[in-house]
Design a protein around this motif. Structure first.
Motif, PDB file in Angstrom:
ATOM      1  N   ARG A 154     106.383  13.602  95.803  1.00 25.11           N
ATOM      2  CA  ARG A 154     106.696  14.974  95.383  1.00 25.11           C
ATOM      3  C   ARG A 154     105.453  15.852  95.431  1.00 25.11           C
ATOM      4  O   ARG A 154     105.490  16.981  95.897  1.00 25.11           O
ATOM      5  N   LEU A 155     104.324  15.307  94.949  1.00 23.84           N
ATOM      6  CA  LEU A 155     103.061  16.070  94.990  1.00 23.84           C
ATOM      7  C   LEU A 155     102.662  16.368  96.429  1.00 23.84           C
ATOM      8  O   LEU A 155     102.239  17.469  96.763  1.00 23.84           O
ATOM      9  N   ASP A 157     104.545  16.670  99.027  1.00 24.82           N
ATOM     10  CA  ASP A 157     105.429  17.730  99.533  1.00 24.82           C
ATOM     11  C   ASP A 157     104.942  19.093  99.082  1.00 24.82           C
ATOM     12  O   ASP A 157     104.934  20.048  99.838  1.00 24.82           O
ATOM     13  N   TRP A 158     104.580  19.157  97.805  1.00 21.76           N
ATOM     14  CA  TRP A 158     104.221  20.429  97.211  1.00 21.76           C
ATOM     15  C   TRP A 158     102.905  20.949  97.777  1.00 21.76           C
ATOM     16  O   TRP A 158     102.749  22.134  98.057  1.00 21.76           O
ATOM     17  N   PHE A 159     101.951  20.040  97.972  1.00 24.61           N
ATOM     18  CA  PHE A 159     100.619  20.463  98.398  1.00 24.61           C
ATOM     19  C   PHE A 159     100.524  20.687  99.911  1.00 24.61           C
ATOM     20  O   PHE A 159      99.731  21.490 100.357  1.00 24.61           O
ATOM     21  N   SER A 161     102.038  20.822 104.167  1.00 26.31           N
ATOM     22  CA  SER A 161     103.174  21.288 104.963  1.00 26.31           C
ATOM     23  C   SER A 161     103.621  20.198 105.938  1.00 26.31           C
ATOM     24  O   SER A 161     104.359  20.458 106.873  1.00 26.31           O
ATOM     25  N   ARG A 239      95.269  23.259  99.466  1.00 24.70           N
ATOM     26  CA  ARG A 239      95.946  23.925  98.361  1.00 24.70           C
ATOM     27  C   ARG A 239      95.327  23.648  96.988  1.00 24.70           C
ATOM     28  O   ARG A 239      95.274  24.555  96.168  1.00 24.70           O
TER      29      ARG A 239
END
Ligand code: UDP
Ligand code: MG
Length: 345
Positions: A154-155, A157-159, A161, A239
């Motif tokens: 999940r991390l 994905d968030w950080f 691309s 990011r």
């Protein structure tokens, strides 16, 4: 070879396999090596293949077993690294020495079933350049490992691309052109499953149930998993650094709001001189500053490691391998202390 054409570009499909390279890293896998070899041989009975096994500085006698396997079967290429370089480096060493026009990488502990390779090959034959195996179930892994793994995806994905499918590990089959692209990336912070997605081309997935380890124990301690996750995220995203800037703006904005509030409270006479407020904000600010320095430090440390330009791994000996002095692998081998590079083929 059949082919489809899109805007004048021919997309290959219906490929013929000359040689499949099966690449697996081995680190203290004495209890699984024979069984692994046996399962690969029976799963690929009808496929021309070579088995590239990389001993990552084992100390449990796996290296002796591996040398015996290579003596017995010329299809087994053995590479002995000079010490333990870690899973991703060992895999890279194996990929550097693979000669197939399709290459599959998997773990040597039989958590990745070799029987799935046949299905992955079918995908490759019909035009996929990267076929990754997605784990539907992961047997024999602790709740802690499963929870931290899901948090990591999940991390990630968030950080970043990079479109990494959750629960897809390093068990992947690559076409030669995807491998050539992958091997041109010589960065030290290696997160191979992300890098194989980054190269693009045609990607597809096959689903499987991950088995428990055949024998032995996982080599991924919590500290190793943490550093692997940091490599993964910092390798594909800036990011976290932007997050530090954002935090700076948020805190400054809070301070700007606080100034008129304090002035107004002073004017109406209800201002309480507050020692604890000062202390809390000092601690908060100090904490945030240290965290952001830490984030910058993670990147600076990685830049430092990259600029040193050390070889990704060193080879102590090989069996059944022709080392090409011009390949990255050859160069890595050439950096080994003289006399240690032996080729018993
Ligand atoms: N491995 C390696 N070097 C290391 C750690 C692991 O070559 O420093 C190999 C190990 O022998 C196995 C694969 O990498 O073939 C995956 O390791 P492990 O099973 O410990 O990881 P897990 O499946 O628990 O994530
Ligand atoms: Mg394992």
């Amino acid at each position: 070879m059949q082919g489809t054409t899109i805007a004048g570009v021919s997309l290959a499909s219906g490929r013929t396999l000359d040689l499949l390279s099966v690449v697996a890293p081995v680190y203290n896998e004495r209890g699984t090596l024979e069984a692994f070899y046996g399962r690969v041989c029976s799963a690929l009975a009808d496929v021309p293949f070579e088995l590239v096994l990389v001993d990552d500085g084992s100390s449990d006698g796996s290296e002796v077993l591996l040398a015996a396997l290579a003596d017995r079967d010329p299809r087994v290429k053995a590479i002995f690294l000079s010490r333990n370089f870690g899973h991703q480096m060992a895999l890279t060493a194996g990929l550097d020495h693979a000669d197939g026009n399709a290459i599959v990488m998997l773990d040597a502990d039989l958590q990745d079933p070799p029987e799935l390779i046949v299905e992955m090959l079918d995908r490759w034959r019909s035009g996929s350049d990267v076929v990754y195996a997605v784990r539907a179930r992961r047997a024999g892994e602790s709740r802690f490992k499963l929870t931290t793994a899901s948090l990591f995806y999940r991390l990630f994905d968030w950080f970043t691309s990079v479109d990494l499918v959750h629960n897809s590990g390093d068990f992947r089959l690559l076409d030669r052109r995807a491998l050539t692209a992958l091997l041109s990336m010589r960065e030290r912070s290696r997160f191979l499953r992300g890098m194989t997605v980054w190269v693009g081309y045609t990607q597809s997935a096959v689903v499987y149930d991950r088995d428990p380890r055949f024998a032995g124990e996982t080599k991924y301690t919590l500290a190793r998993m943490l550093s692997f996750s940091l490599d993964a995220i910092s390798g594909f995203s800036h990011r976290p650094l932007q997050l530090a800037t954002l935090l700076g703006f948020v805190i400054s904005a809070l301070a700007l709001v606080a100034i008129p509030v304090v002035i107004a409270l002073k004017i109406v006479g209800s201002y309480l001189p507050g020692f604890s407020t000062v202390e809390i904000s000092m601690l908060l600010l100090g904490g945030i500053q240290l965290i952001t320095i830490g984030i910058i430090g993670e990147y600076v440390g990685r830049i430092y490691d990259e600029v040193k330009g050390r070889p990704l791994y060193l080879i102590r000996a090989t069996a059944n391998v022709d080392v090409d002095p011009d390949s990255p692998a050859g160069r890595a081998g050439a950096d080994a202390p003289p006399g240690l590079e032996t080729n018993r083929s």
